[in-house]
Design an enzyme around this catalytic site. Structure first.
Site, PDB file in Angstrom:
ATOM      1  N   GLY A  45       0.502  -1.240  -0.056  1.00  0.00           N
ATOM      2  CA  GLY A  45      -0.557  -0.389  -0.109  1.00  0.00           C
ATOM      3  C   GLY A  45       0.887   1.130  -0.407  1.00  0.00           C
ATOM      4  O   GLY A  45       1.799   1.521   0.420  1.00  0.00           O
ATOM      5  N   GLN A  50       2.439  10.317   1.582  1.00  0.00           N
ATOM      6  CA  GLN A  50       4.185   9.633   1.667  1.00  0.00           C
ATOM      7  C   GLN A  50       4.571  10.174   0.729  1.00  0.00           C
ATOM      8  O   GLN A  50       6.325   9.896   0.717  1.00  0.00           O
ATOM      9  CB  GLN A  50       3.779   7.439   1.738  1.00  0.00           C
ATOM     10  N   CYS A  93       6.002  -0.528   6.814  1.00  0.00           N
ATOM     11  CA  CYS A  93       5.553   0.613   6.498  1.00  0.00           C
ATOM     12  C   CYS A  93       6.517   1.490   5.804  1.00  0.00           C
ATOM     13  O   CYS A  93       7.627   1.382   6.372  1.00  0.00           O
ATOM     14  CB  CYS A  93       4.342   1.820   7.424  1.00  0.00           C
ATOM     15  N   LEU A  94       6.229   1.709   3.639  1.00  0.00           N
ATOM     16  CA  LEU A  94       7.281   2.413   3.391  1.00  0.00           C
ATOM     17  C   LEU A  94       8.162   3.515   4.233  1.00  0.00           C
ATOM     18  O   LEU A  94       9.225   3.722   3.763  1.00  0.00           O
ATOM     19  CB  LEU A  94       6.824   2.403   2.537  1.00  0.00           C
ATOM     20  N   HIS A 135      -5.131   1.031   7.705  1.00  0.00           N
ATOM     21  CA  HIS A 135      -3.111   1.745   7.771  1.00  0.00           C
ATOM     22  C   HIS A 135      -2.820   2.852   6.927  1.00  0.00           C
ATOM     23  O   HIS A 135      -2.710   3.890   7.064  1.00  0.00           O
ATOM     24  CB  HIS A 135      -2.688   0.292   7.389  1.00  0.00           C
ATOM     25  N   GLU A 136      -3.622   2.139   5.546  1.00  0.00           N
ATOM     26  CA  GLU A 136      -3.645   3.429   3.975  1.00  0.00           C
ATOM     27  C   GLU A 136      -3.390   4.918   4.863  1.00  0.00           C
ATOM     28  O   GLU A 136      -3.584   6.363   4.413  1.00  0.00           O
ATOM     29  CB  GLU A 136      -3.886   2.983   2.787  1.00  0.00           C
ATOM     30  N   HIS A 139      -3.033   7.291   6.997  1.00  0.00           N
ATOM     31  CA  HIS A 139      -1.662   8.658   6.276  1.00  0.00           C
ATOM     32  C   HIS A 139      -2.436   9.646   5.945  1.00  0.00           C
ATOM     33  O   HIS A 139      -1.960  10.323   5.676  1.00  0.00           O
ATOM     34  CB  HIS A 139      -1.220   7.249   5.153  1.00  0.00           C
TER      35      HIS A 139
HETATM   36 NI    NI Z   1       2.442   2.578   6.144  1.00  0.00          NI
END
Ligand code: NI
Length: 171
Positions: A45, A50, A93-94, A135-136, A139
């Site tokens: 994701g 981000q 998470c990236l 999760h996304e 953000h």
């Molecule tokens: Ni993330």
């Protein structure tokens, strides 16, 4: 085009996204770039904030196997309108490279959003897809996985990510 991903504790990750209002070629280019960036990472994701873009937009693809066809889903101006049950998953998470933490989420959700052409849809999700969407979606509100941790875990992750940022800055 692969774009650079912001890492915690970059302050831009804390900015809440604004609604997307224009569904044009530029938006489609951004979505293509997000997909390319997510697959290259690789991740399941990626949210626009981000990449330093304060918009309410994220993508997910939870098809993990190499033989599995991709299952890219785009969520614009999303709203989680129902959530039930509880589940815990070891999330990454990236924006937190190398970090994995157990996080509690709702087990099943219903999300309402627009697709890349501005067409509304509603989706009921469970399992990894439901976790990835929650999760996304966080953000887009400037919320991060670290916010779901105990005070102690939060401090440890903060310290480890801050150390990493200091090393990166010195290079
Ligand atoms: Ni993330």
């Amino acid at each position: 085009m692969i774009r650079p991903i912001l890492f915690y504790p970059d302050k831009r990750l804390r900015e809440p996204g604004k609604d997307v209002e224009v569904f044009d070629a530029e938006l489609h280019r951004l979505i293509d770039d997000m997909a390319e960036t997510m697959y290259a990472a690789p991740g399941v994701g990626l949210a626009a904030p981000q990449l330093g873009i304060s918009k309410r937009l994220f993508i997910v693809d939870v098809a993990s196997g190499e033989d599995e066809p991709s299952d890219l889903r785009v969520f614009i101006n999303p709203e989680i309108i129902a959530a039930e049950g509880e589940t815990t998953f070891n999330e990454g998470c990236l924006s937190f490279p190398g970090i994995r933490e157990d996080i509690d989420r709702a087990e099943r959700i219903t999300v309402r959003a627009l697709d890349q052409d501005g067409k509304p849809f509603e989706l009921e999700a469970e399992g990894l897809l439901a976790i990835a969407i929650q999760h996304e979606n966080d953000h887009l509100n400037g919320e991060l996985m670290i916010d779901h941790l105990s005070v102690l875990r939060r401090r440890l992750v903060h310290r480890s990510m801050s150390k990493r940022a200091a090393v990166d800055a010195a290079q």
